[in-house]
Enzyme design. Sequence first.
Site, short mmCIF file in Angstrom:
data_model
loop_
_atom_site.label_atom_id
_atom_site.label_comp_id
_atom_site.label_asym_id
_atom_site.label_seq_id
_atom_site.Cartn_x
_atom_site.Cartn_y
_atom_site.Cartn_z
N HIS A 1 -2.81 1.35 6.86
CA HIS A 1 -3.06 1.23 5.45
C HIS A 1 -3.30 2.51 4.67
CE1 HIS A 1 -4.30 -1.01 1.94
NE2 HIS A 1 -5.18 0.06 1.64
N HIS B 1 -6.02 2.05 -4.33
CA HIS B 1 -4.97 1.18 -3.53
C HIS B 1 -4.47 -0.15 -3.77
CE1 HIS B 1 -7.69 -1.41 -0.82
NE2 HIS B 1 -8.03 -1.11 -1.97
N CYS C 1 0.81 -1.15 -0.04
CA CYS C 1 -0.16 -0.09 -0.21
C CYS C 1 0.78 1.27 -0.01
CB CYS C 1 -0.92 -0.08 0.94
SG CYS C 1 -0.27 0.24 2.85
#
Length: 356
Positions: A319, A331, A271
């Site tokens: 994240h 993402h 990520c």
Amino acid sequence: MASHRRPKQPSRARLTLLGAAASAAATVGVTATSASADPGQSIDDVREEVDELHHEAEEITEEYNGAKERETELQAEIEELQDSAARGQERLNELRNGMGSMAAAQYRNGGLDPSMQLFLSSDPDAFLDQASALDQLSAKQAESLRLIQEQQRTLDQQREEAGERLAELEDVRSTLSEQKDTIQGKLGEAQSLLNQLTEEERQQVAAAEQAEAEEAARASRSEDRATTDPSSGSTSDAAASSRGQAALNAAATKLGAPYVWASAGPNSFDCSGLTSWAYAQAGVSLPRVSQDQANAGTRVSMSELAPGDLVFFYPELTHVGIYAGNGQMLHAPRPGGNVEYASMSIMPFQFGTRVG
């Protein structure tokens, strides 16, 4: 990173998370037998366990990324210290050779001065501490000795610092190895649980995941048209910054690229690897770790988000994605997944950060 969800999400979101995670075996390459479902567990129960394991792996992955970054920094620091020490040793040798030339000249001209004999046969630091001995030296000799003393101390300090960095580097590499084993263990446990799904269940969740990804992509494209068409009257999102929009455009070129933990492109990403790569294409250098990226710009709330803003999830900020407009983000989701558009509602949103 790991699969993501907001607690007690609707069943469709749960199926989506399971479907993405079910393909993780091909990416992880780890078989674990320590996790097993109870005979009476439902798909949602298994999903809960899998989701938690993936989230734990995500937290450790960001720690791993930070340790990896520190390893790189240490290697550069050690190389610089070693280079400086090598140059310092050369300078020290030159100074000592110069002092030796002085001694040789004295010897040829009638004998070696007693103070010079004392210096050449003892530690310069100890010798220079004797004020009476300094009085016996010429100004040129005294200055040469001071330079030698200063250079020796600098060299000793550089070598000590290099030794400390080497010891830290060894600790960091040990930590990296442990974190890697832990991450693979968590993902392996998750895969062991997912292996209990039937083929029919796997097909169902895969179809649900594909449908959600397509819906998110359509919503993002719709928002793109609204923000570029003055007649649309859209006021749902703030105006994107030029660098943020450039980063979003760069990330969009990697749709479908596989998630690989600790990877920052150009062909696979985790990520924070995707966000740092995308912003680099826009001329902005971001830190490697999601928690550090959170401090790379101005924080904004959900209502203030504009396309291209970084969006962070979970209290630990483990994240990160790039806001794509209309409640969607782009993402790198989790092991076994690919770079994709997704609804921001699948994870606990914390805040956004506007960079540039």
